[in-house]
Design a protein around this motif. Structure first.
Motif, mmCIF file in Angstrom:
data_model
loop_
_atom_site.group_PDB
_atom_site.id
_atom_site.type_symbol
_atom_site.label_atom_id
_atom_site.label_comp_id
_atom_site.label_asym_id
_atom_site.label_seq_id
_atom_site.Cartn_x
_atom_site.Cartn_y
_atom_site.Cartn_z
ATOM 1 N N SER A 153 0.817 -1.209 0.000
ATOM 2 C CA SER A 153 0.000 0.000 0.000
ATOM 3 C C SER A 153 0.857 1.268 0.000
ATOM 4 O O SER A 153 0.422 2.299 -0.502
ATOM 5 N N ASP A 155 3.304 1.893 -1.800
ATOM 6 C CA ASP A 155 3.676 2.233 -3.174
ATOM 7 C C ASP A 155 2.708 1.563 -4.155
ATOM 8 O O ASP A 155 3.103 1.017 -5.178
ATOM 9 N N ARG A 157 0.501 2.601 -6.318
ATOM 10 C CA ARG A 157 0.431 3.066 -7.707
ATOM 11 C C ARG A 157 1.541 2.427 -8.553
ATOM 12 O O ARG A 157 1.310 1.939 -9.646
ATOM 13 N N GLY A 160 0.876 -1.283 -8.967
ATOM 14 C CA GLY A 160 -0.308 -1.484 -9.804
ATOM 15 C C GLY A 160 -0.054 -1.274 -11.277
ATOM 16 O O GLY A 160 -0.725 -1.864 -12.135
ATOM 17 N N THR A 161 0.916 -0.446 -11.606
ATOM 18 C CA THR A 161 1.203 -0.181 -13.016
ATOM 19 C C THR A 161 2.372 -1.012 -13.544
ATOM 20 O O THR A 161 2.618 -1.041 -14.747
#
Length: 166
Positions: A153, A155, A157, A160-161
């Protein structure tokens, strides 16, 4: 399985057909004491074995069929080399680390998991390492699960990418 007699395990483990013979002997052919003797021949060869396309399967089979105490040397050798992160990111080694996390109790793998969590960002974004962290999450202690969730959580973003992010 007769070819997987004591004294021949390390040589057979590195061979495509031989590794299957050793795996069969560990699962079906050897009794308790004989199985322990076969596995003991892997002592001192863990790093080499987990990088081998054939011998890694022998390590995995040993982890699955032996008592956790009888395969503790695998963890010890990985930790002695300070190679937990490297093993987790190796295309064959990752499988060995996953089996350790799945079949050994959390108190036995605690140091291994600590090393993995210390290198979380690198491992989580790796095409093989992310599966090791998933195994750590699924089979770890409540505290280890919480820490994985916190690291993710922190990092989210970026993970997730990333195509290989956990």
């Amino acid at each position: 399985a007769a070819e997987a007699a004591p004294g021949s395990v390390w040589g057979l483990a590195r061979d495509p057909d031989g590794c299957r013979q050793v795996q069969w002997a560990l699962e079906w052919g050897a009794g308790g004491a004989e199985r322990v003797a076969l596995v003991q021949e892997l002592h001192g060869h863990v790093w080499e074995a987990l990088q081998c396309p054939h011998a890694n399967h022998v390590l995995q089979k040993a982890i699955v069929v032996m008592r956790p105490a009888e395969v503790d040397f695998i963890i010890t050798e990985i930790m002695r080399l300070a190679a937990a992160s490297q093993a987790a990111r190796h295309k064959y080694g990752c499988r060995v680390v996953q089996r350790l996390l799945e079949f050994c109790p959390p108190d036995q793998t605690r140091g291994l998991v600590e090393c993995l969590l210390a290198d979380f960002r690198l491992i989580a974004r790796h095409p093989y390492g992310n599966y090791v962290l998933l195994a750590a999450f699924l089979h770890g202690t409540g505290d280890q699960r919480r820490r994985v969730a916190e690291l993710l959580s922190a990092d989210a973003r970026a993970f997730g990418t990333d195509p290989h992010g956990v």
